[in-house]
Design a protein around this motif. Structure first.
Motif, PDB file in Angstrom:
ATOM      1  N   GLU A  92       0.858  -1.185   0.000  1.00 23.41           N
ATOM      2  CA  GLU A  92       0.000   0.000   0.000  1.00 23.41           C
ATOM      3  C   GLU A  92       0.894   1.235   0.000  1.00 23.41           C
ATOM      4  N   GLN A  93       0.469   2.242  -0.739  1.00 19.37           N
ATOM      5  CA  GLN A  93       1.243   3.479  -0.819  1.00 19.37           C
ATOM      6  C   GLN A  93       0.293   4.664  -0.837  1.00 19.37           C
ATOM      7  N   ALA A  94       0.526   5.620   0.053  1.00 20.17           N
ATOM      8  CA  ALA A  94      -0.290   6.837   0.091  1.00 20.17           C
ATOM      9  C   ALA A  94       0.144   7.781  -1.026  1.00 20.17           C
ATOM     10  N   ALA A 153       3.649   4.085   3.765  1.00 18.72           N
ATOM     11  CA  ALA A 153       3.478   2.916   2.903  1.00 18.72           C
ATOM     12  C   ALA A 153       3.450   1.678   3.787  1.00 18.72           C
ATOM     13  N   ARG A 154       3.008   0.574   3.217  1.00 20.98           N
ATOM     14  CA  ARG A 154       3.126  -0.739   3.849  1.00 20.98           C
ATOM     15  C   ARG A 154       3.620  -1.683   2.774  1.00 20.98           C
ATOM     16  N   ALA A 163      10.698  -5.145   2.594  1.00 16.07           N
ATOM     17  CA  ALA A 163      11.226  -3.992   3.334  1.00 16.07           C
ATOM     18  C   ALA A 163      12.616  -4.311   3.887  1.00 16.07           C
ATOM     19  N   LYS A 164      12.803  -5.536   4.383  1.00 15.34           N
ATOM     20  CA  LYS A 164      14.109  -5.944   4.896  1.00 15.34           C
ATOM     21  C   LYS A 164      15.143  -5.938   3.787  1.00 15.34           C
ATOM     22  N   ALA A 165      14.786  -6.432   2.610  1.00 12.53           N
ATOM     23  CA  ALA A 165      15.711  -6.432   1.475  1.00 12.53           C
ATOM     24  C   ALA A 165      16.142  -5.014   1.130  1.00 12.53           C
ATOM     25  N   ALA A 198       5.027  -1.571   8.248  1.00 15.00           N
ATOM     26  CA  ALA A 198       4.976  -0.124   8.007  1.00 15.00           C
ATOM     27  C   ALA A 198       6.282   0.307   7.352  1.00 15.00           C
ATOM     28  N   ALA A 199       6.169   1.215   6.384  1.00 16.19           N
ATOM     29  CA  ALA A 199       7.343   1.703   5.669  1.00 16.19           C
ATOM     30  C   ALA A 199       7.136   3.172   5.345  1.00 16.19           C
TER      31      ALA A 199
END
Length: 184
Positions: free
Chosen positions: A24-26, A47-48, A54-56, A81-82
């Motif tokens: 997901e991205q705002a 973002a999610r 996310a770790k990569a 969460a990102a």
């Protein structure tokens, strides 16, 4: 078709064929017409992303990104969460197209400079009350700001998601990624 108001926040979601949300991205709506939805994402936007993806990104380890795709194929991923980092993004998504066109901007002096254009191959948008759903097909084109050169991006990931059955032959697209990256 619902029309989003200029300035409205919408959510771009990548939705796997299982119906589960992959990311997901705002985005902030710049314009919404019958011809195109234009939206922006600024550095720091919420973002999610899949936790492994996310770790990569955080670790700079592409092998973990491969694990994220394997988790997608198995239907076993969690979202984390990102925050959108490094660039500002302007996105054009025409209705019913299997791509979006993106412009990535980076800070320069007191303003911003166009770093590159980006053609993101993805499913046509399905509008929702909160924004739109699509699904990234993994392979992309990166184009220089002056439009004189381009290169495929992530063709190795594209081959991997095809082997895993995440992207199939029935999903149309104008691409046949070359075996190696090169500027044209």
């Amino acid at each position: 078709m619902s029309v989003f108001e200029t300035g409205q926040t919408v959510v771009r979601r990548d939705v796997h064929r299982s119906g589960r949300v992959w990311s997901e991205q705002a985005l902030r709506v710049v314009a919404d017409t019958s011809e195109v939805l234009v939206a922006a994402c600024v550095h720091g936007a919420e973002a999610r992303w899949p936790a492994l993806y996310a770790k990569a990104r955080d670790d700079g380890d592409r092998s973990v990104r491969t694990e994220a795709f394997e988790a997608m194929a198995a239907g076993e991923w969690e979202l984390a969460a990102a925050v959108w980092q490094e660039t500002d993004l302007l996105l054009w998504k025409p209705p019913a197209t299997w791509f979006s066109v993106n412009a990535f901007f980076v800070p320069e002096g007191d303003g911003r400079r166009l770093r590159n254009w980006y053609v993101n191959f993805e499913h046509p948008a399905h509008r929702t009350e909160a924004g739109f759903d699509t699904f990234d097909l993994t392979v992309d084109l990166v184009v220089t700001p002056d439009l004189t050169r381009w290169e495929w991006k992530d063709e190795d990931d594209y081959a991997h998601v095809r082997r895993l059955g995440i992207v199939s032959d029935t999903e149309p697209g104008p691409w046949t990624p070359p075996a190696t990256r090169c500027w044209r």
